[in-house]
Scaffold this motif. Structure first.
Motif, PDB file in Angstrom:
ATOM      1  N   PHE A   1       5.743  -9.777   5.827  1.00  0.00           N
ATOM      2  CA  PHE A   1       7.153  -9.910   5.494  1.00  0.00           C
ATOM      3  C   PHE A   1       7.916  -9.115   6.555  1.00  0.00           C
ATOM      4  CE2 PHE A   1       4.668 -10.649   1.822  1.00  0.00           C
ATOM      5  CZ  PHE A   1       5.402 -11.378   0.902  1.00  0.00           C
ATOM      6  N   GLY A   2       8.195  -9.742   7.693  1.00  0.00           N
ATOM      7  CA  GLY A   2       8.630  -9.011   8.873  1.00  0.00           C
ATOM      8  C   GLY A   2       9.921  -8.244   8.759  1.00  0.00           C
ATOM      9  N   ASP A   3      10.826  -8.643   7.861  1.00  0.00           N
ATOM     10  CA  ASP A   3      12.104  -7.951   7.752  1.00  0.00           C
ATOM     11  C   ASP A   3      12.295  -7.332   6.374  1.00  0.00           C
ATOM     12  OD1 ASP A   3      12.875  -8.651  10.343  1.00  0.00           O
ATOM     13  OD2 ASP A   3      13.491 -10.622   9.662  1.00  0.00           O
ATOM     14  N   ASP A   4      11.203  -7.136   5.650  1.00  0.00           N
ATOM     15  CA  ASP A   4      11.292  -6.604   4.304  1.00  0.00           C
ATOM     16  C   ASP A   4      10.933  -5.123   4.322  1.00  0.00           C
ATOM     17  OD1 ASP A   4      11.558  -6.612   1.512  1.00  0.00           O
ATOM     18  OD2 ASP A   4      10.745  -8.633   1.380  1.00  0.00           O
ATOM     19  N   TYR A   5      10.793  -4.545   3.125  1.00  0.00           N
ATOM     20  CA  TYR A   5      10.379  -3.146   3.021  1.00  0.00           C
ATOM     21  C   TYR A   5       8.855  -3.053   3.021  1.00  0.00           C
ATOM     22  CZ  TYR A   5       9.876   1.621   1.344  1.00  0.00           C
ATOM     23  OH  TYR A   5       9.526   2.949   1.225  1.00  0.00           O
ATOM     24  N   ASP A   6       8.192  -3.711   2.083  1.00  0.00           N
ATOM     25  CA  ASP A   6       6.728  -3.800   2.107  1.00  0.00           C
ATOM     26  C   ASP A   6       6.358  -4.972   3.005  1.00  0.00           C
ATOM     27  OD1 ASP A   6       6.278  -1.676   0.333  1.00  0.00           O
ATOM     28  OD2 ASP A   6       6.633  -2.971  -1.393  1.00  0.00           O
ATOM     29  N   ILE A   7       6.138  -4.679   4.276  1.00  0.00           N
ATOM     30  CA  ILE A   7       5.996  -5.772   5.234  1.00  0.00           C
ATOM     31  C   ILE A   7       4.583  -6.335   5.313  1.00  0.00           C
ATOM     32  CG2 ILE A   7       8.004  -5.185   6.622  1.00  0.00           C
ATOM     33  CD1 ILE A   7       6.210  -3.758   8.547  1.00  0.00           C
ATOM     34  N   TRP A   8       3.596  -5.580   4.847  1.00  0.00           N
ATOM     35  CA  TRP A   8       2.253  -6.133   4.664  1.00  0.00           C
ATOM     36  C   TRP A   8       1.982  -6.159   3.162  1.00  0.00           C
ATOM     37  CZ3 TRP A   8       3.026  -2.256   8.360  1.00  0.00           C
ATOM     38  CH2 TRP A   8       2.679  -2.563   9.694  1.00  0.00           C
ATOM     39  N   GLN A   9       1.507  -7.287   2.668  1.00  0.00           N
ATOM     40  CA  GLN A   9       1.051  -7.363   1.286  1.00  0.00           C
ATOM     41  C   GLN A   9      -0.299  -8.069   1.301  1.00  0.00           C
ATOM     42  OE1 GLN A   9       3.983  -8.460  -1.691  1.00  0.00           O
ATOM     43  NE2 GLN A   9       5.664  -7.756  -0.391  1.00  0.00           N
TER      44      GLN A   9
ATOM     45  N   ALA B   1      -5.525 -15.211 -10.062  1.00  0.00           N
ATOM     46  CA  ALA B   1      -4.662 -14.050  -9.852  1.00  0.00           C
ATOM     47  C   ALA B   1      -5.427 -12.988  -9.064  1.00  0.00           C
ATOM     48  CB  ALA B   1      -4.209 -13.492 -11.194  1.00  0.00           C
ATOM     49  N   ALA B   2      -4.687 -12.193  -8.325  1.00  0.00           N
ATOM     50  CA  ALA B   2      -5.311 -11.168  -7.484  1.00  0.00           C
ATOM     51  C   ALA B   2      -6.078 -10.159  -8.329  1.00  0.00           C
ATOM     52  CB  ALA B   2      -4.248 -10.460  -6.653  1.00  0.00           C
ATOM     53  N   THR B   3      -7.268  -9.825  -7.879  1.00  0.00           N
ATOM     54  CA  THR B   3      -8.037  -8.753  -8.506  1.00  0.00           C
ATOM     55  C   THR B   3      -7.444  -7.403  -8.137  1.00  0.00           C
ATOM     56  OG1 THR B   3     -10.052 -10.089  -8.422  1.00  0.00           O
ATOM     57  CG2 THR B   3     -10.327  -7.709  -8.676  1.00  0.00           C
ATOM     58  N   TRP B   4      -7.017  -7.273  -6.900  1.00  0.00           N
ATOM     59  CA  TRP B   4      -6.354  -6.040  -6.442  1.00  0.00           C
ATOM     60  C   TRP B   4      -5.332  -6.388  -5.372  1.00  0.00           C
ATOM     61  CZ3 TRP B   4      -6.589  -4.994  -1.271  1.00  0.00           C
ATOM     62  CH2 TRP B   4      -7.662  -5.526  -0.533  1.00  0.00           C
ATOM     63  N   THR B   5      -4.396  -5.479  -5.187  1.00  0.00           N
ATOM     64  CA  THR B   5      -3.355  -5.666  -4.175  1.00  0.00           C
ATOM     65  C   THR B   5      -3.121  -4.361  -3.418  1.00  0.00           C
ATOM     66  OG1 THR B   5      -1.570  -5.075  -5.704  1.00  0.00           O
ATOM     67  CG2 THR B   5      -2.174  -7.413  -5.571  1.00  0.00           C
ATOM     68  N   ALA B   6      -2.596  -4.510  -2.228  1.00  0.00           N
ATOM     69  CA  ALA B   6      -2.154  -3.361  -1.435  1.00  0.00           C
ATOM     70  C   ALA B   6      -0.810  -3.705  -0.826  1.00  0.00           C
ATOM     71  CB  ALA B   6      -3.159  -3.028  -0.340  1.00  0.00           C
ATOM     72  N   ARG B   7       0.172  -2.813  -0.987  1.00  0.00           N
ATOM     73  CA  ARG B   7       1.486  -2.966  -0.377  1.00  0.00           C
ATOM     74  C   ARG B   7       1.660  -1.867   0.658  1.00  0.00           C
ATOM     75  NH1 ARG B   7       2.899  -2.178  -5.629  1.00  0.00           N
ATOM     76  NH2 ARG B   7       4.414  -0.576  -5.007  1.00  0.00           N
ATOM     77  N   ILE B   8       2.168  -2.268   1.820  1.00  0.00           N
ATOM     78  CA  ILE B   8       2.274  -1.327   2.939  1.00  0.00           C
ATOM     79  C   ILE B   8       3.669  -1.448   3.514  1.00  0.00           C
ATOM     80  CG2 ILE B   8       1.261  -0.634   5.139  1.00  0.00           C
ATOM     81  CD1 ILE B   8      -1.175  -2.532   4.086  1.00  0.00           C
ATOM     82  N   ASN B   9       4.367  -0.341   3.636  1.00  0.00           N
ATOM     83  CA  ASN B   9       5.792  -0.446   3.968  1.00  0.00           C
ATOM     84  C   ASN B   9       6.072  -0.435   5.461  1.00  0.00           C
ATOM     85  OD1 ASN B   9       5.820   2.234   4.849  1.00  0.00           O
ATOM     86  ND2 ASN B   9       7.251   2.945   3.315  1.00  0.00           N
ATOM     87  N   GLN B  10       7.362  -0.576   5.789  1.00  0.00           N
ATOM     88  CA  GLN B  10       7.804  -0.844   7.156  1.00  0.00           C
ATOM     89  C   GLN B  10       7.731   0.373   8.060  1.00  0.00           C
ATOM     90  OE1 GLN B  10       9.932   0.390   5.111  1.00  0.00           O
ATOM     91  NE2 GLN B  10      11.625   1.321   6.192  1.00  0.00           N
ATOM     92  N   ASN B  11       7.436   1.555   7.535  1.00  0.00           N
ATOM     93  CA  ASN B  11       7.311   2.748   8.369  1.00  0.00           C
ATOM     94  C   ASN B  11       5.863   3.049   8.750  1.00  0.00           C
ATOM     95  OD1 ASN B  11      10.146   3.351   8.143  1.00  0.00           O
ATOM     96  ND2 ASN B  11       9.749   4.112   6.084  1.00  0.00           N
ATOM     97  N   THR B  12       4.950   2.221   8.303  1.00  0.00           N
ATOM     98  CA  THR B  12       3.530   2.523   8.465  1.00  0.00           C
ATOM     99  C   THR B  12       3.033   2.108   9.847  1.00  0.00           C
ATOM    100  OG1 THR B  12       3.181   2.185   6.103  1.00  0.00           O
ATOM    101  CG2 THR B  12       1.241   2.127   7.516  1.00  0.00           C
ATOM    102  N   PRO B  13       2.395   3.007  10.584  1.00  0.00           N
ATOM    103  CA  PRO B  13       1.806   2.611  11.863  1.00  0.00           C
ATOM    104  C   PRO B  13       0.763   1.516  11.651  1.00  0.00           C
ATOM    105  CG  PRO B  13       1.905   5.007  11.682  1.00  0.00           C
ATOM    106  CD  PRO B  13       2.246   4.454  10.330  1.00  0.00           C
ATOM    107  N   PRO B  14       0.843   0.412  12.374  1.00  0.00           N
ATOM    108  CA  PRO B  14      -0.128  -0.672  12.179  1.00  0.00           C
ATOM    109  C   PRO B  14      -1.551  -0.270  12.530  1.00  0.00           C
ATOM    110  CG  PRO B  14       1.312  -1.135  14.040  1.00  0.00           C
ATOM    111  CD  PRO B  14       1.891   0.045  13.340  1.00  0.00           C
ATOM    112  N   GLU B  15      -1.721   0.799  13.300  1.00  0.00           N
ATOM    113  CA  GLU B  15      -3.076   1.288  13.572  1.00  0.00           C
ATOM    114  C   GLU B  15      -3.765   1.730  12.284  1.00  0.00           C
ATOM    115  OE1 GLU B  15      -0.684   1.725  17.321  1.00  0.00           O
ATOM    116  OE2 GLU B  15      -0.351   2.200  15.197  1.00  0.00           O
ATOM    117  N   LEU B  16      -2.998   2.194  11.300  1.00  0.00           N
ATOM    118  CA  LEU B  16      -3.578   2.563  10.009  1.00  0.00           C
ATOM    119  C   LEU B  16      -3.940   1.314   9.215  1.00  0.00           C
ATOM    120  CD1 LEU B  16      -1.196   5.495   8.917  1.00  0.00           C
ATOM    121  CD2 LEU B  16      -3.178   5.545  10.446  1.00  0.00           C
ATOM    122  N   VAL B  17      -3.082   0.289   9.283  1.00  0.00           N
ATOM    123  CA  VAL B  17      -3.356  -0.975   8.603  1.00  0.00           C
ATOM    124  C   VAL B  17      -4.617  -1.614   9.190  1.00  0.00           C
ATOM    125  CG1 VAL B  17      -2.388  -3.199   7.924  1.00  0.00           C
ATOM    126  CG2 VAL B  17      -0.876  -1.241   8.252  1.00  0.00           C
TER     127      VAL B  17
END
Length: 265
Positions: free
Chosen positions: A62-70, A80-96
């Protein structure tokens, strides 16, 4: 009057990496799954979905959202998803990259290891942080907090809530604020080894590269920045402005993410 911040020119190495924010260079978070099917969406807030070949694992961007990786995983393509992870727009992609690497390495059409934990101990998800000497604080309101030595990153674990869909583990970094606090939020059924793979990137000692001129001032006050030695060859693929996709279909992040008011509709 505050002291002026003197930052090097050009590219800089940033340490610790969890304070690096978004880069102006190519986003490395999708590299491990670049061979998976990509679905570019023209409508809605989700701009790109990368799915495992059987669609059990989905990575939404979600390139212009707050949680840009879901990111989510399910027992089959339509469940339905067994688990989810939300990652916000300040997160270094190296961590993702730590999480997507683990998923890519573990995925197999016959496997369900990315759906289930082999351990029920909450410590297993954050063991890399504990091994690195991060401090475990006393239990408070059902939450365990683990904090880095510089108090600028940590983990919060809910060990009381029994709801399988509840937010159970939050890995965070940076000072509070919409433009500075990075967050991974994992739901309760997220396998502990996948959380640990992400946590390991928080304590990875290798610095990451950022453009000094676009580096957030508040983070520059907290991180260590060192010039990257100049090389004769021109760097290609650098972008500025809002997050966009390159010719290869892999997103390119901007140094400063767009505000919610400016996101795509």
């Amino acid at each position: 009057m505050p002291e002026p911040i003197h930052t090097p020119e050009g590219d800089v190495h940033v340490f610790p990496r969890y304070l690096a924010g978004l880069p102006g260079h190519a986003d490395p978070s999708f590299e491990p799954v670049a061979h998976w099917p990509h679905y570019h969406l023209d409508e809605g807030e989700c701009q790109l979905v990368i799915a495992s070949p059987d669609h059990r694992i989905k990575i939404g961007w979600f390139g212009d959202d707050y949680d840009i990786w879901q990111i989510s995983a399910a027992k089959d393509a339509v469940s339905a998803a067994t688990w989810t992870a939300r990652i916000n727009q300040n997160t270094p992609p190296e961590l993702v990259h730590g999480l997507t690497s683990a998923l890519a390495a573990e995925y197999d059409p016959e496997s369900e290891t990315f759906l289930k934990s082999s351990s029920y101990r909450w410590t297993d998800g954050v063991q890399p942080l504990l091994d690195a000497g991060w401090e475990r604080q006393p239990l408070a309101r059902g939450l365990v907090n683990i904090v880095s030595p510089d108090n600028l990153a940590g983990a919060t674990i809910d060990i009381v809530n029994s709801d399988p869909t509840a937010d159970a583990v939050t890995l965070w970094a940076g000072p509070p604020g919409w433009g500075t606090r990075a967050e991974f939020v994992f739901s309760a059924r997220t396998p502990k080894h996948l959380i640990a793979a992400t946590a390991a990137e928080f304590v990875n000692p290798a610095p990451v590269v950022r453009e000094a001129r676009n580096f957030p001032r508040r983070l520059a006050q907290l991180a260590t920045l060192a010039p990257v030695p100049q090389v004769p060859a021109a760097r290609s693929g650098a972008t500025t402005g809002r997050r966009s996709a390159g010719a290869d279909g892999i997103p390119r992040p901007a140094s400063v993410p767009a505000s919610p008011a400016g996101r795509r509709r």
